[in-house]
Design a protein around this motif. Structure first.
Motif, PDB file in Angstrom:
ATOM      1  N   SER A   1       0.835  -1.194   0.000  1.00  0.00           N
ATOM      2  CA  SER A   1       0.000   0.000   0.000  1.00  0.00           C
ATOM      3  C   SER A   1       0.872   1.247   0.000  1.00  0.00           C
ATOM      4  N   TRP A   2       0.231   2.369  -0.336  1.00  0.00           N
ATOM      5  CA  TRP A   2       0.975   3.627  -0.411  1.00  0.00           C
ATOM      6  C   TRP A   2       1.092   4.259   0.969  1.00  0.00           C
ATOM      7  N   SER A   3       2.221   4.921   1.206  1.00  0.00           N
ATOM      8  CA  SER A   3       2.407   5.620   2.474  1.00  0.00           C
ATOM      9  C   SER A   3       2.497   7.115   2.202  1.00  0.00           C
ATOM     10  N   GLN A   4       2.648   7.869   3.260  1.00  0.00           N
ATOM     11  CA  GLN A   4       2.711   9.321   3.110  1.00  0.00           C
ATOM     12  C   GLN A   4       3.979   9.783   2.409  1.00  0.00           C
ATOM     13  N   ARG A   5       4.956   8.887   2.241  1.00  0.00           N
ATOM     14  CA  ARG A   5       6.210   9.294   1.612  1.00  0.00           C
ATOM     15  C   ARG A   5       6.024   9.672   0.154  1.00  0.00           C
ATOM     16  N   VAL A   6       4.881   9.306  -0.447  1.00  0.00           N
ATOM     17  CA  VAL A   6       4.637   9.667  -1.841  1.00  0.00           C
ATOM     18  C   VAL A   6       4.596  11.174  -2.025  1.00  0.00           C
ATOM     19  N   LYS A   7       4.374  11.893  -0.921  1.00  0.00           N
ATOM     20  CA  LYS A   7       4.277  13.344  -1.019  1.00  0.00           C
ATOM     21  C   LYS A   7       5.641  14.019  -1.070  1.00  0.00           C
ATOM     22  N   SER A   8       6.724  13.262  -0.996  1.00  0.00           N
ATOM     23  CA  SER A   8       8.032  13.910  -0.934  1.00  0.00           C
ATOM     24  C   SER A   8       8.751  13.928  -2.273  1.00  0.00           C
ATOM     25  N   MET A   9       9.626  12.968  -2.515  1.00  0.00           N
ATOM     26  CA  MET A   9      10.568  13.061  -3.627  1.00  0.00           C
ATOM     27  C   MET A   9      10.210  12.344  -4.917  1.00  0.00           C
ATOM     28  N   PRO A  10       9.570  11.168  -4.923  1.00  0.00           N
ATOM     29  CA  PRO A  10       9.602  10.270  -6.074  1.00  0.00           C
ATOM     30  C   PRO A  10       9.088  10.819  -7.395  1.00  0.00           C
ATOM     31  N   LEU A  11       7.994  11.568  -7.403  1.00  0.00           N
ATOM     32  CA  LEU A  11       7.441  12.024  -8.677  1.00  0.00           C
ATOM     33  C   LEU A  11       8.446  12.856  -9.460  1.00  0.00           C
ATOM     34  N   LYS A  12       9.112  13.751  -8.786  1.00  0.00           N
ATOM     35  CA  LYS A  12      10.076  14.620  -9.470  1.00  0.00           C
ATOM     36  C   LYS A  12      11.164  13.802 -10.139  1.00  0.00           C
ATOM     37  N   THR A  13      11.646  12.786  -9.444  1.00  0.00           N
ATOM     38  CA  THR A  13      12.702  11.943  -9.998  1.00  0.00           C
ATOM     39  C   THR A  13      12.178  11.024 -11.092  1.00  0.00           C
ATOM     40  N   PHE A  14      11.022  10.438 -10.857  1.00  0.00           N
ATOM     41  CA  PHE A  14      10.471   9.487 -11.814  1.00  0.00           C
ATOM     42  C   PHE A  14      10.101  10.148 -13.134  1.00  0.00           C
ATOM     43  N   LEU A  15       9.543  11.376 -13.070  1.00  0.00           N
ATOM     44  CA  LEU A  15       9.007  12.019 -14.273  1.00  0.00           C
ATOM     45  C   LEU A  15      10.005  12.917 -15.003  1.00  0.00           C
ATOM     46  N   LYS A  16      11.184  13.111 -14.449  1.00  0.00           N
ATOM     47  CA  LYS A  16      12.085  14.113 -15.018  1.00  0.00           C
ATOM     48  C   LYS A  16      12.474  13.833 -16.459  1.00  0.00           C
ATOM     49  N   ASP A  17      12.473  12.559 -16.884  1.00  0.00           N
ATOM     50  CA  ASP A  17      12.839  12.244 -18.265  1.00  0.00           C
ATOM     51  C   ASP A  17      11.685  11.557 -18.997  1.00  0.00           C
ATOM     52  N   LYS A  18      10.455  11.736 -18.480  1.00  0.00           N
ATOM     53  CA  LYS A  18       9.303  11.075 -19.086  1.00  0.00           C
ATOM     54  C   LYS A  18       8.269  12.120 -19.508  1.00  0.00           C
ATOM     55  N   LYS A  19       7.743  11.949 -20.706  1.00  0.00           N
ATOM     56  CA  LYS A  19       6.746  12.893 -21.212  1.00  0.00           C
ATOM     57  C   LYS A  19       5.410  12.617 -20.525  1.00  0.00           C
ATOM     58  N   HIS A  20       4.834  13.652 -19.913  1.00  0.00           N
ATOM     59  CA  HIS A  20       3.623  13.460 -19.139  1.00  0.00           C
ATOM     60  C   HIS A  20       2.699  14.664 -19.257  1.00  0.00           C
ATOM     61  N   VAL A  21       1.440  14.440 -18.933  1.00  0.00           N
ATOM     62  CA  VAL A  21       0.471  15.534 -18.849  1.00  0.00           C
ATOM     63  C   VAL A  21      -0.351  15.338 -17.576  1.00  0.00           C
ATOM     64  N   ILE A  22      -0.524  16.425 -16.841  1.00  0.00           N
ATOM     65  CA  ILE A  22      -1.300  16.401 -15.603  1.00  0.00           C
ATOM     66  C   ILE A  22      -2.390  17.457 -15.708  1.00  0.00           C
TER      67      ILE A  22
END
Length: 214
Positions: free
Chosen positions: A81-102
Motif C-alpha cells: 500500500s501507499w504511504s505518506q512518503r509519496v508526497k516527498s521526492m519520487p514524482l520529481k525523480t520518476f518524471l524528469k525524463d518522461k513525457k507526461h500531462v497532468i
C-alpha cells in the motif's frame, strides 16, 4: 516548471468537460505515456498522480543513488500500500525524463499550487500541465509563461444550438416560440442548458408541460 495551460471560468461553464475531451483524445493519449487527471486538494494530489500514472514498485530497483532508493522504498509498505512518503521526492525523480500531462481540476490558486509545482520536475521534454479553476487570482505568472483560456457564457444562438443537441426528443414546431424563454432561463450557462434539456426531454411535448418548467 512544466509548461502550463490554465482554463478559467465560472462553475458550470464547461471547463471540466473541455479538459476531459482533450485529456481523452486519442492523439493526447498516444503522445503522453504518463497521464493523470486530478480532482482533489494538493495534500492528496501527488498520491493520486502517482497512482494514476502507475508508478511501479519495481521502479525502486533502478540505478539511482542509495539515498533515492531509500526514499522510494518508503512508498510501499509490506502489503504494497501507499504511504505518506509519496508526497516527498519520487514524482520529481520518476518524471524528469518522461513525457507526461497532468490535469488538475477545480484548483484554487493558493499555496497548494506552489507546493505541487515544487514537487514536479522542471523539464523541456514536451510535458504539460493543465490547471482548471474558477478564480483569476494568482494567475499572473502562469499567464505569462503559458496558454490562458477564459471560457465565456454562450450567446443566444450557441445556447439554442446546444439545447437542441442535448434534447433527446424531436421538438414540435408548435413549441419553437418558447425558444426565447428557454435561452433566457439558462443565461448562457452550459450546465444549466444541459439540465433543462434533460428535464424537458422527459416531459410531454405540450405548451402546458414545458411552460411549467420554464
Amino acid at each position: 516548471m512544466v509548461p502550463t495551460q490554465t482554463v478559467v471560468g465560472m462553475q458550470g461553464i464547461g471547463k471540466t468537460t473541455l479538459a476531459k475531451l482533450v485529456y481523452n483524445n486519442d492523439a493526447v493519449v498516444d503522445h503522453f505515456p504518463y497521464r493523470a487527471f486530478v480532482s482533489c486538494n494538493y495534500k492528496e494530489a501527488l498520491e493520486v498522480i502517482a497512482k494514476q500514472m502507475g508508478i511501479p514498485s519495481s521502479w525502486k530497483e533502478d540505478n539511482r543513488s542509495n539515498v533515492e532508493k531509500a526514499e522510494v522504498e518508503g512508498l510501499w509498505s509490506e502489503e504494497g500500500s501507499w504511504s505518506q512518503r509519496v508526497k516527498s521526492m519520487p514524482l520529481k525523480t520518476f518524471l524528469k525524463d518522461k513525457k507526461h500531462v497532468i490535469v488538475w481540476d477545480d484548483i484554487e490558486m493558493d499555496v497548494g499550487l506552489k507546493i505541487l509545482l515544487s514537487k514536479l520536475p522542471k523539464t523541456s521534454n514536451g510535458s504539460r500541465m493543465i490547471l482548471i479553476t474558477r478564480y483569476e487570482r494568482g494567475l499572473t505568472d502562469l499567464q505569462k509563461k503559458g496558454i490562458h483560456l477564459t471560457l465565456q457564457l454562450r450567446d443566444d444562438d450557441e445556447s439554442w444550438a446546444l439545447f437542441k443537441h442535448i434534447l433527446k426528443i424531436d421538438m414540435p414546431q408548435g413549441l419553437l416560440y418558447l425558444r426565447r424563454d428557454i435561452v433566457t432561463t439558462c443565461c448562457g450557462l452550459p450546465l444549466a442548458i444541459k439540465k433543462l434539456a434533460d428535464i424537458l426531454s422527459c416531459k410531454d411535448t405540450t405548451t402546458e408541460e414545458w411552460s411549467s418548467v420554464l
